[in-house]
Motif scaffolding. Structure first.
Motif, PDB file in Angstrom:
ATOM      1  N   LEU A 159       0.825  -1.214   0.000  1.00  0.00           N
ATOM      2  CA  LEU A 159       0.000   0.000   0.000  1.00  0.00           C
ATOM      3  C   LEU A 159       0.859   1.265   0.000  1.00  0.00           C
ATOM      4  N   GLN A 160       1.947   1.248   0.757  1.00  0.00           N
ATOM      5  CA  GLN A 160       2.843   2.406   0.765  1.00  0.00           C
ATOM      6  C   GLN A 160       3.449   2.630  -0.625  1.00  0.00           C
ATOM      7  N   HIS A 161       3.804   1.546  -1.299  1.00  0.00           N
ATOM      8  CA  HIS A 161       4.354   1.648  -2.654  1.00  0.00           C
ATOM      9  C   HIS A 161       3.294   2.202  -3.610  1.00  0.00           C
ATOM     10  N   GLU A 162       2.061   1.684  -3.496  1.00  0.00           N
ATOM     11  CA  GLU A 162       0.974   2.183  -4.350  1.00  0.00           C
ATOM     12  C   GLU A 162       0.689   3.660  -4.071  1.00  0.00           C
ATOM     13  N   LEU A 163       0.751   4.078  -2.800  1.00  0.00           N
ATOM     14  CA  LEU A 163       0.542   5.476  -2.440  1.00  0.00           C
ATOM     15  C   LEU A 163       1.634   6.354  -3.038  1.00  0.00           C
ATOM     16  N   ALA A 164       2.868   5.907  -2.962  1.00  0.00           N
ATOM     17  CA  ALA A 164       3.983   6.662  -3.549  1.00  0.00           C
ATOM     18  C   ALA A 164       3.797   6.798  -5.059  1.00  0.00           C
ATOM     19  N   SER A 165       3.361   5.711  -5.712  1.00  0.00           N
ATOM     20  CA  SER A 165       3.115   5.754  -7.166  1.00  0.00           C
ATOM     21  C   SER A 165       1.973   6.711  -7.478  1.00  0.00           C
ATOM     22  N   ALA A 166       0.908   6.669  -6.681  1.00  0.00           N
ATOM     23  CA  ALA A 166      -0.243   7.549  -6.910  1.00  0.00           C
ATOM     24  C   ALA A 166       0.170   9.014  -6.724  1.00  0.00           C
ATOM     25  N   ARG A 167       0.998   9.310  -5.730  1.00  0.00           N
ATOM     26  CA  ARG A 167       1.470  10.685  -5.512  1.00  0.00           C
ATOM     27  C   ARG A 167       2.340  11.148  -6.669  1.00  0.00           C
ATOM     28  N   ALA A 168       3.167  10.233  -7.181  1.00  0.00           N
ATOM     29  CA  ALA A 168       4.006  10.589  -8.336  1.00  0.00           C
ATOM     30  C   ALA A 168       3.126  10.887  -9.547  1.00  0.00           C
ATOM     31  N   ARG A 169       2.089  10.080  -9.776  1.00  0.00           N
ATOM     32  CA  ARG A 169       1.163  10.327 -10.898  1.00  0.00           C
ATOM     33  C   ARG A 169       0.424  11.649 -10.686  1.00  0.00           C
ATOM     34  N   ALA A 206       1.502  14.250  -9.024  1.00  0.00           N
ATOM     35  CA  ALA A 206       2.445  15.339  -9.286  1.00  0.00           C
ATOM     36  C   ALA A 206       2.616  15.547 -10.785  1.00  0.00           C
ATOM     37  N   ALA A 207       2.714  14.455 -11.526  1.00  0.00           N
ATOM     38  CA  ALA A 207       2.868  14.566 -12.995  1.00  0.00           C
ATOM     39  C   ALA A 207       1.621  15.187 -13.612  1.00  0.00           C
ATOM     40  N   LEU A 208       0.429  14.781 -13.133  1.00  0.00           N
ATOM     41  CA  LEU A 208      -0.820  15.337 -13.649  1.00  0.00           C
ATOM     42  C   LEU A 208      -0.943  16.830 -13.315  1.00  0.00           C
ATOM     43  N   LEU A 209      -0.501  17.214 -12.113  1.00  0.00           N
ATOM     44  CA  LEU A 209      -0.525  18.634 -11.727  1.00  0.00           C
ATOM     45  C   LEU A 209       0.392  19.459 -12.636  1.00  0.00           C
ATOM     46  N   GLN A 210       1.546  18.898 -12.963  1.00  0.00           N
ATOM     47  CA  GLN A 210       2.458  19.604 -13.881  1.00  0.00           C
ATOM     48  C   GLN A 210       1.822  19.763 -15.249  1.00  0.00           C
TER      49      GLN A 210
END
Length: 111
Positions: free
Chosen positions: A84-94, A96-100
C-alpha cells in the motif's frame, strides 16, 4: 507300639514342616501384596506425572503454534502495508505529474 509312635512322630514332623511352608508362603504372599500396592502407587504417580507433562507439552505446543500464527499474520500485514505504501507513492508521483501537465495546459490556455 514303638513303630506306631515313630510313625506318629514322623507324620507330626511332616505336618509341622508343611505348616511352616504354608506360613512362609503366607508371609511371602503378604510381602508380594505390599510390593504390589507400592508398585501400583508408583504407577499411579508416574501416570499423573506423565499426564502433567502431556498437558504442559500440549499447552506449550499450542502457545508456540499461536505465536507462529501471530507472527505469520504480522508478516502478512507488514507486506500488505508495504504494498500500500508503494501504491501510495506511485499515486502521488502520478498526481504530481498530472498537476504539472495541468499547469502547462493552464499556461497554454492563458497565452
Amino acid at each position: 507300639v514303638r513303630v506306631v509312635d515313630q510313625r506318629c512322630l514322623h507324620e507330626a514332623k511332616r505336618c509341622w514342616m508343611a505348616g511352616q511352608r504354608v506360613e512362609e508362603a503366607e508371609i511371602g504372599s503378604e510381602h508380594l501384596a505390599v510390593s504390589n500396592r507400592r508398585l501400583k502407587e508408583q504407577v499411579k504417580d508416574l501416570s499423573e506425572q506423565l499426564l502433567g507433562y502431556t498437558v504442559n507439552s500440549t499447552a506449550a505446543l499450542r502457545d508456540q503454534h499461536e505465536e507462529s500464527r501471530e507472527e505469520e499474520s504480522k508478516t502478512a500485514w507488514q507486506q500488505s502495508l508495504s504494498v500500500l505504501q508503494h501504491e501510495l507513492a506511485s499515486a502521488r508521483a502520478r498526481e504530481a505529474a498530472l498537476l504539472q501537465q495541468l499547469q502547462r495546459l493552464q499556461e497554454v490556455v492563458k497565452q
